[in-house]
Structure formats: C-alpha cells, structure tokens
Design an enzyme around this catalytic site. Structure first.
Site, short mmCIF file in Angstrom:
data_model
loop_
_atom_site.label_atom_id
_atom_site.label_comp_id
_atom_site.label_asym_id
_atom_site.label_seq_id
_atom_site.Cartn_x
_atom_site.Cartn_y
_atom_site.Cartn_z
N HIS A 42 17.53 42.13 23.20
CA HIS A 42 17.26 43.05 24.32
C HIS A 42 15.79 42.54 24.62
O HIS A 42 14.83 43.36 25.14
CB HIS A 42 17.24 44.59 24.10
CG HIS A 42 18.47 45.03 23.89
ND1 HIS A 42 19.49 45.54 25.03
CD2 HIS A 42 19.39 45.15 22.73
CE1 HIS A 42 20.45 45.77 24.44
NE2 HIS A 42 20.61 45.41 23.23
N GLU B 250 -9.14 35.64 1.29
CA GLU B 250 -8.37 37.00 1.57
C GLU B 250 -8.05 37.79 0.15
O GLU B 250 -8.38 38.75 -0.24
CB GLU B 250 -7.12 36.67 2.25
CG GLU B 250 -7.42 36.28 3.59
CD GLU B 250 -7.53 34.78 3.72
OE1 GLU B 250 -7.70 34.09 2.90
OE2 GLU B 250 -7.14 34.29 4.88
N GLY C 250 2.70 26.51 -3.27
CA GLY C 250 2.52 27.99 -2.88
C GLY C 250 3.86 28.46 -2.12
O GLY C 250 4.54 29.77 -2.35
N LYS D 264 -10.68 27.04 6.90
CA LYS D 264 -11.48 27.61 5.81
C LYS D 264 -12.82 27.27 5.64
O LYS D 264 -13.73 28.01 5.58
CB LYS D 264 -10.66 27.44 4.23
CG LYS D 264 -9.28 27.88 4.17
CD LYS D 264 -8.91 27.51 2.85
CE LYS D 264 -7.21 28.06 2.80
NZ LYS D 264 -6.50 27.48 1.60
N GLU E 104 4.31 24.93 7.53
CA GLU E 104 3.39 24.47 6.52
C GLU E 104 3.80 23.25 5.78
O GLU E 104 2.97 22.41 5.40
CB GLU E 104 2.82 25.36 5.59
CG GLU E 104 1.47 25.13 5.02
CD GLU E 104 0.92 26.40 4.08
OE1 GLU E 104 1.38 26.38 3.00
OE2 GLU E 104 0.32 27.16 4.80
#
Ligand code: F6P
Length: 547
Positions: free
Chosen positions: A384, A212, A267, A512, A353
């Site tokens: 709500h 990405e 990460g 992936k 993760e």
C-alpha cells in the site's frame, strides 16, 4: 549497462542479455513446465525459488562460468582459511569462525582462534545465566529487568534484527532497549522507560572510539550517578564489548565485565561475536547458539556446494546479472513477517557499507557499477506504499520476498492471507497484465470502446520483473542465522566479482573528520568564516539560536 569487461565471459552475457530482453517471463514459464523445479533449491532450512528471473540454462551457465573466471571458489576458500583478504587493513575476515562448530582449527597469524572464541562463549553464557537467575544485582540489590544496548552500525543493527526476529523466544521479565543515535531525544526516551536500580547497559563498540557510542555511554553513566548509584557501584550496571580493552578500562568499566572482540571480525559482520551478548540475554544463550548453528549450516553449504547449486552464489550472480547487464540500480528485500521488520535495515549496512566501493586492489577505478542501493520493508504494508512503482514504474528493480510457510501466531486465516499476498506480488511482478487482457476485462465489464481505448493503457502492467522467493518453514533461531549468513555470503560473492574489498569502509571516515571540525566551529565564539559559504552560513544560523 555496465558489463564486467575485464572478464572474458562477459561478452556471452552481453549477447544473452539482448536475447533475454526480448523474452517475457510468461513465455519462459509457458515453454517449460519444470521451470520451478529447475530453478529452486533448499539449503540450511531455507527454500529459494528463483524461477521468476530473466534467466535460462544458458544464462545460468554463463554466470557460473563468470564466477569461476573471477576465481570465486578460490576466494571462498581463502576467506574460510583466514587469509588477509581485507587487504587495505591487512586483516583476515573470520566472522565464519565465530559460528564454526567444526573441530578443525582456524588459524590467524599462526594461532588457532577457536579456543578463545569458545572461551568468550562461556563468558557470554555466564553473564546471561547470572542475569536470568537474578544473581546479577544492581546498586540497591535488585535483579536486572532492563538491558540497554548502546552501540551503532554493526554494533546495533544485526543484534536488533535478530532480537526482533526472535520475539517468540524472548525470556520473560527482561525489557530490551537500544540507544544508537547521538540525537539526545533517543537516549532521553530510553531513560524515561528504564529504572536505574534494575538496568544493565551494554556498551558495544568494536573500536570503542565511535563518537555516538562514547557520548551515549557517558550520558548513561552520568544518569546512573544522578539517580543515586555510587561511583563504586557503576560496575554493576555496565558491560563493555570491544577490541580496545584499554579504552574500556579508561572509561571505567570493570575488567570482569569486559568481553573481547578481534580485528578479524568486521563491525557489520559482528552479530555472531560478543557483540551478540544482547541477543543471548534476550533470547537465552541456547537460542543464540542455535542462531550461530543456522549460520554455520549456510557457511558449510556455501563452502561445499558446487557453484550452480550454491544459494549465496546464485543470488549474488543474479544481482550481477541485473546490475551489470540490465542496468538495474537498486534491489528490494521485502519480508512477509512482522518479526523480520528490521532485516532490510541490517542488510543496508551489510551490503552498502561492504560493496559501496569503486577501487580495485591495484588502486585502479572500476568501470562498472558495484553495490546496489538496498532497500525494502515488510509486506503487506508496503503493497500500500511503494509496490505501485515496482509494478508500473519505469525502473527494473529486482525483489527478494521472504515469506515463512508457518507463523508463530496462526490467528484465524491471517497467515494464509499473508502468504497468499507474498505469492501474489511475486506472481504479479512476473506475469503483469497485457493490453489485450485489460481491454477484454474492461469490455466484459460493459465499457464502451472509446472509454476502453482511453483507460486501457493506464491499466497495463508490464510484468517481466524479476524476483526471488525465500521460504523458511518458520522463523526460528536457526533459520534467522541461515538467512543473515546467506546475505553476508551473497555480498561476498558480489564483492569478489566486482574486484573490490568488501571488508573496509574508508568512505565513512571523511564525514567523521569533518564532523569534528564543524563541531569546533559551532562552539567557537563569534562569526565563522573559514569554511565554504554554505557551511559558514549554516553554522552561524545555528549559533544565532544557541548563543
Ligand atoms: O559506520 C562506520 C562503522 O565503523 C561501522 O563499520 C561500524 O559497524 C560502526 O561504525 C560502529 O563501530 P564501532 O563498533 O567501532 O563503534
């Protein structure tokens, strides 16, 4: 119920669970006037009230004994010492070093990593100052007005959470944008808002191999060239952050615009690293440092406080209590502060993760539940939406409410109303409304007995739903740092108890790999027939409309 049978302390918790299951929180509050004082504490500027949990002193002491039996104190010290506790990748786990303001060295493979961390801070400060002062110019000589972070997962969620949390601290005249998804709609929308002459792109990717991010970075580069920026001026518009300096070089980003990262920073724990450059740019380097300092305060508390007075340990062990002894499956985090609206999203990656695992170090499969489903949002909106299920649904869903005592925008009576709603939700979850109370209320309102009989069961709210209340005085850089670190360490506590590695993420790899294969099928000519029938059918349907 999936108790942690590998620990001998588990049997006492099973017995206590049976007792607690027959007790209502109302009774516990009625029996002990000091319950709030007994089950609350403050650390790193965060106040935690955990009195509305299904606990008593026996439960808490058994949970702490279990933490000791699981060698949690040793695990905490091993992490801070830089031992390679990420054993499947043979890596140390040292995001804590990034926010360490102490003077002691932090060693990895015989090297003190603190000098290079300080060096990157200097470089982050340099970039920040140069953009803020207007010294950093684009290809037409104009100063930077837009910053776009191109990154996903841990190279996006944490920094966006911190930046939005610190909205009152944003420097004037700089617009911030994010591109994470590979969906072309996202980057196209950002292109519509920015000006090529005054935009700086930050390509943030620990691996510099994420599909990405690379696709979006290429698209940004192509867009700049299309808008008149010469190839030789591209360096004025791109900064890159990665452990993979070679890949950055191949992408064509100038070395002086490259910030390093290290494999001992996970990460999803990288907000504190050079990945936080965007935070520094948007709120200023000093505020970025304050964010780190708040996290450091929480780290010191985590490594020094005894287990029973240790906030991440308490929150982590309460999670174990509900997941493994009450069978709860999810955990909601609801913040009563608009600026913290991205926090649940960051927590989802950080927690799920990290602890969405099922294999122990020796390769055996766990026989109990691990990571909870983390979800949440912001109050009062969510009252709500899904609070109905929290109050009257059949599931036990523990909740953390986060509600700062003061607001950056004390407009009329709105903040007291906001805080009142947070407390009221917490109280309603705890006490509920029993059948007698409902019947009395309906009768007092003049309803006849037949109608009371029919309606009352629907209006009963069981209560006895556990929840924590976290109250910072105000949402400041230090408190945001402490809050994020609190949850990071809570995740570590739980991973230790569940005997899993909270720092790898092999589960995301298969998708992936298959993504590459499916992409090739979408691009091949003719009918696809070598996959399962569902994939074949859907690939061929896509091709029908994209011939
Ligand atoms: O989702 C998998 C993952 O590897 C995360 O752990 C990480 O935060 C994200 O992808 C982005 O990775 P990178 O920073 O290497 O681009």
């Amino acid at each position: 119920m999936t108790p942690l049978k590998h620990l001998s302390t588990s049997s006492s918790l099973e017995t206590l669970q049976q007792k607690m299951a027959g007790t209502h929180l109302r009774e516990l509050f009625a029996a002990d006037k000091n319950r709030f004082e007994r089950y609350s504490l403050e650390a790193a500027g965060l106040f935690l009230d955990y009195s509305k949990n299904l606990i008593n002193d026996d439960v808490m002491s058994s949970l702490m004994k279990m933490a000791e039996e699981a060698r949690l104190p040793e695990a905490i010290q091993a992490m801070f010492r830089g031992e390679k506790i990420n054993y499947t990748e043979q890596r140390a786990v040292l995001h804590t070093a990034l926010r360490n303001f102490g003077t002691d060295p932090v060693m990895v493979d015989g090297e003190d990593v603190m000098p290079k961390i300080r060096d990157t801070h200097e470089r982050m400060k340099g970039i920040t100052d140069s953009v803020h002062s207007g010294e950093w110019k684009g290809f037409t000589g104009k100063s930077i007005k837009h910053i776009v972070n191109i990154g996903i997962g841990g190279s996006y969620l944490g920094l966006k959470t911190a930046i939005n949390a610190l909205t009152p601290y944003h420097v004037a005249g700089l617009e911030h944008h994010y591109v994470a998804n590979i969906d072309p709609n996202e980057i196209t929308e950002v292109f519509r808002k920015i000006d090529p002459e005054t935009t700086l792109f930050i390509v943030a990717s620990k691996s510099f191999g994420t599909l990405e991010t690379l696709q979006n970075a290429q698209a940004a580069r192509a867009w700049m060239l299309e808008k008149g920026c010469a190839e030789s001026d591209i360096r004025k518009h791109f900064v890159a952050i990665s452990t993979n300096l070679k890949a950055i070089d191949e992408f064509g980003i100038a070395q002086e615009n490259t910030l390093p990262l290290w494999d001992w920073v996970g990460g999803r724990y990288s907000l504190w690293s050079t990945i936080g450059l965007m935070v520094s740019l948007v709120v200023g380097f000093e505020n970025f440092q304050k964010l780190l300092k708040g996290a450091w305060e929480m780290d010191k508390h985590f490594s020094e406080a005894p287990l029973e007075k240790n906030m991440p340990v308490i929150l982590g062990m309460l999670g174990v209590w509900y997941q493994n002894y009450f069978g709860s499956e999810s955990h909601a985090v609801i913040s009563y502060d608009y600026f913290l609206r991205d926090f649940p999203g960051h927590l989802q990656q950080m927690d799920m993760e990290s602890n969405g695992k099922q294999t122990r170090e020796d390769g055996s499969r766990v026989d109990y539940q691990t990571g909870a489903v983390i979800w949440g949002g912001t109050g009062t909106n969510d009252q709500h939406a899904y609070h109905q299920l929290l109050h009257q649904g059949t599931r036990l869903i523990p909740v953390d409410f986060i509600a700062p005592a003061t607001s950056h925008n004390p407009l009329g009576e709105q903040h007291p109303w906001l805080f009142a709603n947070a407390l009221a939700q917490s109280q309603a979850m705890m006490q509920g409304k029993n059948l007698d109370e409902v019947r009395d209320e309906l009768t007092a309102a003049g309803m006849n007995t037949a109608n009371v009989d029919a309606l009352a069961p629907h209006k009963v709210i069981p209560g006895n739903r556990p929840n924590n209340m976290i109250v910072p005085e105000k949402i400041t850089p230090e408190r945001v740092g402490a809050l994020v670190a609190l949850y990071e360490q809570k995740v570590f506590v739980q991973g230790t108890l569940w005997q899993i590695n909270s720092f790898d993420q092999w589960g995301v790899e298969l998708g992936k790999v298959l993504g590459n294969r499916v992409y090739d099928r979408l691009k091949e000519s003719g009918t696809t027939s070598d996959q399962d029938s569902s994939t074949n059918g859907l690939v061929n349907r896509f091709k029908q409309f994209n011939a």
